[in-house]
Design a protein around this motif. Sequence first.
Motif, PDB file in Angstrom:
ATOM      1  N   UNK A 228       3.946 -32.706  14.246  1.00  0.00           N
ATOM      2  CA  UNK A 228       4.706 -32.603  15.407  1.00  0.00           C
ATOM      3  C   UNK A 228       5.770 -33.793  15.180  1.00  0.00           C
ATOM      4  N   UNK A 229       6.797 -33.630  14.702  1.00  0.00           N
ATOM      5  CA  UNK A 229       8.099 -34.519  15.045  1.00  0.00           C
ATOM      6  C   UNK A 229       8.878 -34.203  16.017  1.00  0.00           C
ATOM      7  N   UNK A 230       9.171 -35.578  16.247  1.00  0.00           N
ATOM      8  CA  UNK A 230      10.388 -35.453  17.238  1.00  0.00           C
ATOM      9  C   UNK A 230      11.409 -35.951  16.565  1.00  0.00           C
ATOM     10  N   UNK A 231      11.822 -35.068  15.846  1.00  0.00           N
ATOM     11  CA  UNK A 231      13.219 -35.144  15.866  1.00  0.00           C
ATOM     12  C   UNK A 231      12.907 -33.975  13.806  1.00  0.00           C
ATOM     13  N   UNK A 232      12.840 -34.433  13.139  1.00  0.00           N
ATOM     14  CA  UNK A 232      13.123 -33.220  11.754  1.00  0.00           C
ATOM     15  C   UNK A 232      12.223 -33.572  10.802  1.00  0.00           C
ATOM     16  N   UNK A 233      11.920 -34.047   9.847  1.00  0.00           N
ATOM     17  CA  UNK A 233      11.154 -34.418   8.746  1.00  0.00           C
ATOM     18  C   UNK A 233      11.476 -35.273   8.128  1.00  0.00           C
ATOM     19  N   UNK A 234      13.639 -35.125   8.071  1.00  0.00           N
ATOM     20  CA  UNK A 234      14.112 -36.803   7.491  1.00  0.00           C
ATOM     21  C   UNK A 234      14.197 -37.269   7.863  1.00  0.00           C
ATOM     22  N   UNK A 235      14.110 -37.012   9.774  1.00  0.00           N
ATOM     23  CA  UNK A 235      15.266 -37.782  10.652  1.00  0.00           C
ATOM     24  C   UNK A 235      14.133 -37.764  11.802  1.00  0.00           C
ATOM     25  N   UNK A 236      12.985 -38.449  12.361  1.00  0.00           N
ATOM     26  CA  UNK A 236      12.609 -38.485  13.380  1.00  0.00           C
ATOM     27  C   UNK A 236      12.393 -39.603  13.980  1.00  0.00           C
ATOM     28  N   UNK A 237      11.781 -40.036  15.239  1.00  0.00           N
ATOM     29  CA  UNK A 237      11.434 -41.309  16.142  1.00  0.00           C
ATOM     30  C   UNK A 237       9.839 -41.484  15.628  1.00  0.00           C
ATOM     31  N   UNK A 238       9.522 -40.011  15.861  1.00  0.00           N
ATOM     32  CA  UNK A 238       8.369 -40.289  16.020  1.00  0.00           C
ATOM     33  C   UNK A 238       7.790 -38.913  15.395  1.00  0.00           C
ATOM     34  N   UNK A 239       6.345 -38.796  15.046  1.00  0.00           N
ATOM     35  CA  UNK A 239       5.310 -37.720  14.494  1.00  0.00           C
ATOM     36  C   UNK A 239       4.084 -37.847  14.895  1.00  0.00           C
ATOM     37  N   UNK A 240       2.872 -36.682  15.412  1.00  0.00           N
ATOM     38  CA  UNK A 240       2.347 -36.431  15.718  1.00  0.00           C
ATOM     39  C   UNK A 240       1.391 -35.956  15.127  1.00  0.00           C
ATOM     40  N   UNK A 241      -0.204 -36.478  14.170  1.00  0.00           N
ATOM     41  CA  UNK A 241      -0.470 -35.655  13.029  1.00  0.00           C
ATOM     42  C   UNK A 241      -2.187 -35.241  14.359  1.00  0.00           C
ATOM     43  N   UNK A 242      -1.648 -33.576  14.325  1.00  0.00           N
ATOM     44  CA  UNK A 242      -2.917 -32.712  13.992  1.00  0.00           C
ATOM     45  C   UNK A 242      -3.580 -32.272  12.837  1.00  0.00           C
ATOM     46  N   UNK A 243      -4.884 -32.180  13.463  1.00  0.00           N
ATOM     47  CA  UNK A 243      -6.310 -31.276  12.472  1.00  0.00           C
ATOM     48  C   UNK A 243      -6.763 -30.253  12.621  1.00  0.00           C
ATOM     49  N   UNK A 244      -7.242 -30.371  11.595  1.00  0.00           N
ATOM     50  CA  UNK A 244      -8.572 -29.372  11.534  1.00  0.00           C
ATOM     51  C   UNK A 244      -7.467 -27.708  13.096  1.00  0.00           C
ATOM     52  N   UNK A 245      -6.735 -27.372  12.779  1.00  0.00           N
ATOM     53  CA  UNK A 245      -5.874 -26.260  13.734  1.00  0.00           C
ATOM     54  C   UNK A 245      -6.019 -25.260  13.234  1.00  0.00           C
ATOM     55  N   UNK A 246      -6.381 -24.191  13.893  1.00  0.00           N
ATOM     56  CA  UNK A 246      -6.214 -22.754  13.270  1.00  0.00           C
ATOM     57  C   UNK A 246      -5.413 -22.161  14.252  1.00  0.00           C
ATOM     58  N   UNK A 247      -4.873 -21.148  13.796  1.00  0.00           N
ATOM     59  CA  UNK A 247      -4.358 -19.980  14.800  1.00  0.00           C
ATOM     60  C   UNK A 247      -4.686 -18.377  15.102  1.00  0.00           C
ATOM     61  N   UNK A 248      -4.333 -17.985  16.216  1.00  0.00           N
ATOM     62  CA  UNK A 248      -5.293 -16.960  16.377  1.00  0.00           C
ATOM     63  C   UNK A 248      -3.325 -15.774  17.521  1.00  0.00           C
ATOM     64  N   UNK A 249      -3.360 -15.436  16.198  1.00  0.00           N
ATOM     65  CA  UNK A 249      -1.738 -14.453  16.421  1.00  0.00           C
ATOM     66  C   UNK A 249      -1.892 -13.929  16.849  1.00  0.00           C
ATOM     67  N   UNK A 250      -1.471 -12.640  17.952  1.00  0.00           N
ATOM     68  CA  UNK A 250      -1.239 -11.913  18.040  1.00  0.00           C
ATOM     69  C   UNK A 250      -0.129 -10.623  17.769  1.00  0.00           C
TER      70      UNK A 250
END
Length: 166
Positions: A108-130
């Motif tokens: 999750x980037x603060x900015x874009x993958x090309x230009x960002x201040x920082x990003x946070x890495x998350x692991x073992x995520x899954x989605x419950x989509x309505x």
Amino acid sequence: MTVSNASYLKGFYDQTKAMGLKAVNSDFTFEIEGFEQNYLLARQCPWPNVATQGEIEVPTPMGASAWEPQQVRVNHQGAVTFMEVTAGSIDQMLVDIIANGGTFNAKIYEGTPERYLRYKRITDAFLQIDDPDRDWENRSQVLTFTGTMFFHYFGEIVEGNSSDYR
């Protein structure tokens, strides 16, 4: 009598300004590893933080009590929204995630993958989509997939490649 005279308010303005530009909520991108091409279709996601899970009440003499913090929370959840395109990119991504075991890692980037201040890495995520509603009368909105993402965040913040992503 009010205390909000001009010089008093200017002091607060100067102190606030000295702290720097404020973060803008929309200035993020969410990129799922293996599905990097879909990052422009991720409209909403959680911005994880490190905090305790809550409180522990500790009894003390005379019927009083004190507080102690619980362990740091590493399991998180939050709302996600993806915008669909006519090619069905998000629908196919959801199928592919399930076919690949159901979990993924992401940035999750603060900015874009090309230009960002920082990003946070998350692991073992899954989605419950309505299931989205399709509506013949709704000609004013794009089709979106919304739901909840469950994930793990361990406080990993990677510093960016840009001092100004705007």
